[in-house]
Design an enzyme around this catalytic site. Structure first.
Site, PDB file in Angstrom:
ATOM      1  N   LEU A   1      15.957  29.221  54.218  1.00 51.16           N
ATOM      2  CA  LEU A   1      17.116  28.988  54.325  1.00 51.16           C
ATOM      3  C   LEU A   1      17.324  27.363  54.477  1.00 51.16           C
ATOM      4  O   LEU A   1      16.796  27.070  55.707  1.00 51.16           O
ATOM      5  CB  LEU A   1      18.275  29.789  55.027  1.00 51.16           C
ATOM      6  CG  LEU A   1      19.704  29.102  55.208  1.00 51.16           C
ATOM      7  CD1 LEU A   1      20.522  29.047  53.737  1.00 51.16           C
ATOM      8  CD2 LEU A   1      20.761  29.728  56.142  1.00 51.16           C
TER       9      LEU A   1
ATOM     10  N   PRO B   1      17.390  16.642  59.932  1.00 58.50           N
ATOM     11  CA  PRO B   1      16.900  16.058  61.195  1.00 58.50           C
ATOM     12  C   PRO B   1      17.969  15.566  62.158  1.00 58.50           C
ATOM     13  O   PRO B   1      17.856  15.397  63.404  1.00 58.50           O
ATOM     14  CB  PRO B   1      15.940  14.844  60.544  1.00 58.50           C
ATOM     15  CG  PRO B   1      15.533  15.512  59.350  1.00 58.50           C
ATOM     16  CD  PRO B   1      16.579  16.309  58.809  1.00 58.50           C
TER      17      PRO B   1
ATOM     18  N   THR C   1      12.188  27.904  58.779  1.00 63.34           N
ATOM     19  CA  THR C   1      11.247  29.216  58.559  1.00 63.34           C
ATOM     20  C   THR C   1      10.765  29.492  57.266  1.00 63.34           C
ATOM     21  O   THR C   1      12.035  29.846  56.529  1.00 63.34           O
ATOM     22  CB  THR C   1      11.793  30.312  59.740  1.00 63.34           C
ATOM     23  OG1 THR C   1      12.308  29.815  60.760  1.00 63.34           O
ATOM     24  CG2 THR C   1      10.824  31.301  59.634  1.00 63.34           C
TER      25      THR C   1
ATOM     26  N   LEU D   1      26.513  36.981  60.775  1.00 68.72           N
ATOM     27  CA  LEU D   1      25.343  37.829  60.551  1.00 68.72           C
ATOM     28  C   LEU D   1      24.133  37.210  61.320  1.00 68.72           C
ATOM     29  O   LEU D   1      23.269  37.990  61.945  1.00 68.72           O
ATOM     30  CB  LEU D   1      25.126  38.369  59.083  1.00 68.72           C
ATOM     31  CG  LEU D   1      23.765  39.185  59.140  1.00 68.72           C
ATOM     32  CD1 LEU D   1      23.899  40.288  60.025  1.00 68.72           C
ATOM     33  CD2 LEU D   1      23.573  39.410  57.379  1.00 68.72           C
ATOM     34  N   GLU D   2      23.901  35.907  61.176  1.00 65.08           N
ATOM     35  CA  GLU D   2      22.771  35.412  61.647  1.00 65.08           C
ATOM     36  C   GLU D   2      22.717  35.278  63.022  1.00 65.08           C
ATOM     37  O   GLU D   2      21.732  35.404  63.800  1.00 65.08           O
ATOM     38  CB  GLU D   2      22.664  34.029  61.151  1.00 65.08           C
ATOM     39  CG  GLU D   2      21.430  32.944  61.695  1.00 65.08           C
ATOM     40  CD  GLU D   2      21.308  31.404  61.236  1.00 65.08           C
ATOM     41  OE1 GLU D   2      20.477  30.728  61.819  1.00 65.08           O
ATOM     42  OE2 GLU D   2      22.330  31.281  60.271  1.00 65.08           O
TER      43      GLU D   2
ATOM     44  N   GLN E   1       7.367  37.556  86.255  1.00 68.49           N
ATOM     45  CA  GLN E   1       7.207  37.472  88.032  1.00 68.49           C
ATOM     46  C   GLN E   1       6.473  38.657  88.267  1.00 68.49           C
ATOM     47  O   GLN E   1       5.838  38.857  89.115  1.00 68.49           O
ATOM     48  CB  GLN E   1       8.471  37.060  88.484  1.00 68.49           C
ATOM     49  CG  GLN E   1       8.173  36.751  89.840  1.00 68.49           C
ATOM     50  CD  GLN E   1       7.436  35.538  90.384  1.00 68.49           C
ATOM     51  OE1 GLN E   1       7.443  34.764  89.287  1.00 68.49           O
ATOM     52  NE2 GLN E   1       6.970  35.585  91.453  1.00 68.49           N
TER      53      GLN E   1
END
Length: 401
Positions: free
Chosen positions: A125, A130, A160, A242-243, A337
């Site tokens: 997508l 930028p 991605t 949804l994302e 930790q």
């Protein structure tokens, strides 16, 4: 697993998927993390198993299943401890393919959606630029109509699957004077002349390819326009819910996996003659983290139910991502930790998990942006409504985030 949300069929699906991932994916994760590339064969294997088609209708070779199958898919992907691999898979299935499922026409679905279901075409997508991410209306990429093609110029970033993918669901302005009403969506072949990619070097999600894309007079046939000119903004806004829920589910799942691993380590690690899970300070800290994850998980399942029923749950999905990604960061920090010095060693899973988790409050809308969206809803009483598909422009109910 909560039985009020998941049936026996869901459970069988989870077991089958977990077994598949452990056999086919887990042994290769370290290699893919190091190389920054996922082998192409795994895409087709996942496609053959039907995992990319969970939300796709049977008409286009999908399974047409409810959203809780998607939830299981996302949760199990987090258990192999590669945020990059998981991101590549869900960016394909629930960013790119979502627009094909919901908004593409029949011919576009045959050409791009069907092979996507089978893992033969990989999508991404292209919205973020930028100079702007959540400010979708401020994008600068343009698409100018010339006879039977659109000529696209501009750039996208943080994409991605943008390096090794096959097509881009691209947002561009077809009318620069119309603000958000001038944005349209296109399907752009990744190998089209004028498309170039620069692979970004990331802190985490190392297995996935994340690109800065450039478009230099790229000619896209008019049949690759999704919907009508000017509908892109409504499509993007609708998909955001949804994302964000996807990222909320990812967050609670990786936090849960971190807790499981930490508890196993604490049971085996001894100090001063007893296992460290017997020290009150550590036990109580663990329980606090566990409780936070349980609250997020149950909330997220409730939001899944809303979206599965067709509700436009913008507020709830936004809260899901805001809260769950914050909790995941805190939980994984705490689990590292618990491991002491071993938590800082790459041979143990926490170091990678900590890096991968940090993207949660950034990607898909930063936490700061999400807080403002929620503030508009709960303080300013702003209403976000589902777009009316193919309605006259004056009737569209659009809210700018």
């Amino acid at each position: 697993m909560s039985s009020s949300y998941f049936t026996e069929e869901h459970q069988l699906f989870r077991e089958s998927l977990r077994d598949f991932l452990q056999k086919e994916v887990a042994p290769n994760v370290d290699k893919w993390e190091e190389e920054g590339k996922i082998e192409s064969a795994i895409w087709t294997k996942i496609g053959e198993m039907g995992y990319f088609g969970l939300a796709t209708p049977e008409e286009y070779d999908g399974l047409g299943l409810d959203l809780f199958y998607t939830t299981i898919f996302l949760e199990e992907m987090q258990r192999i401890n590669s945020g990059g691999f998981a991101a590549a898979m869900w960016a394909h299935a629930y960013l790119a393919m979502t627009h094909l499922n919901k908004n593409a026409n029949h011919q576009q679905k045959l050409k791009y959606l069907v092979p996507s279901v089978h893992g033969r075409k990989i999508g991404c997508l292209g919205v973020t630029e930028p100079f702007g991410g959540s400010d979708v209306a401020g994008m600068r990429t343009t698409a100018v109509k010339k006879e039977d093609v659109y000529v696209i110029n501009g750039s996208k970033t943080f994409i991605t699957n943008g390096v090794y993918g096959d097509y881009i669901i691209l947002a561009a302005k077809t009318d620069v004077s119309a603000g958000n009403k001038g944005i349209s969506l296109f399907i752009v072949d990744r190998d089209a002349e004028g498309v170039s990619a620069n692979k970004l070097n990331k802190l985490g999600w190392r297995a996935s390819d994340t690109a800065e894309l450039a478009f230099d007079n790229v000619q896209v046939p008019e049949e690759n326009l999704i919907g009508l000119e000017g509908q892109g903004f409504t499509f993007i806004m609708e998909a955001f819910a949804l994302e964000r829920l996807v990222m909320g589910i990812n967050a609670h799942a990786r936090a849960e996996f971190a807790l499981e691993y930490a508890l196993q380590y604490m049971a085996e690690r001894e100090a001063f003659g007893k296992s460290i899970n017997q020290f009150q300070a550590l036990r109580h800290k663990y329980v606090e983290l566990f409780a936070e994850v349980e609250v997020c998980k149950e909330y997220n399942y409730a939001v899944v139910g809303k979206l599965d029923r067709g509700e436009y749950a913008v507020k709830e999905a936004t809260i899901s991502k805001l809260k769950s990604t914050k909790v995941a960061d805190e939980v994984i920090y705490g689990c590292l930790q618990f491991l002491g010095g071993y938590g800082y060693i790459e041979d143990y899973p926490m170091a990678r998990m900590l890096r991968d988790s940090r993207l949660g409050p950034i990607g898909g809308g930063t936490s700061e942006i999400l807080k403002e969206i929620i503030a508009k809803i709960v303080i300013d009483k702003k209403e976000y409504r589902a777009p009316l598909k193919n309605a006259p422009e004056k009737d569209l109910k659009i809210s700018v985030s």
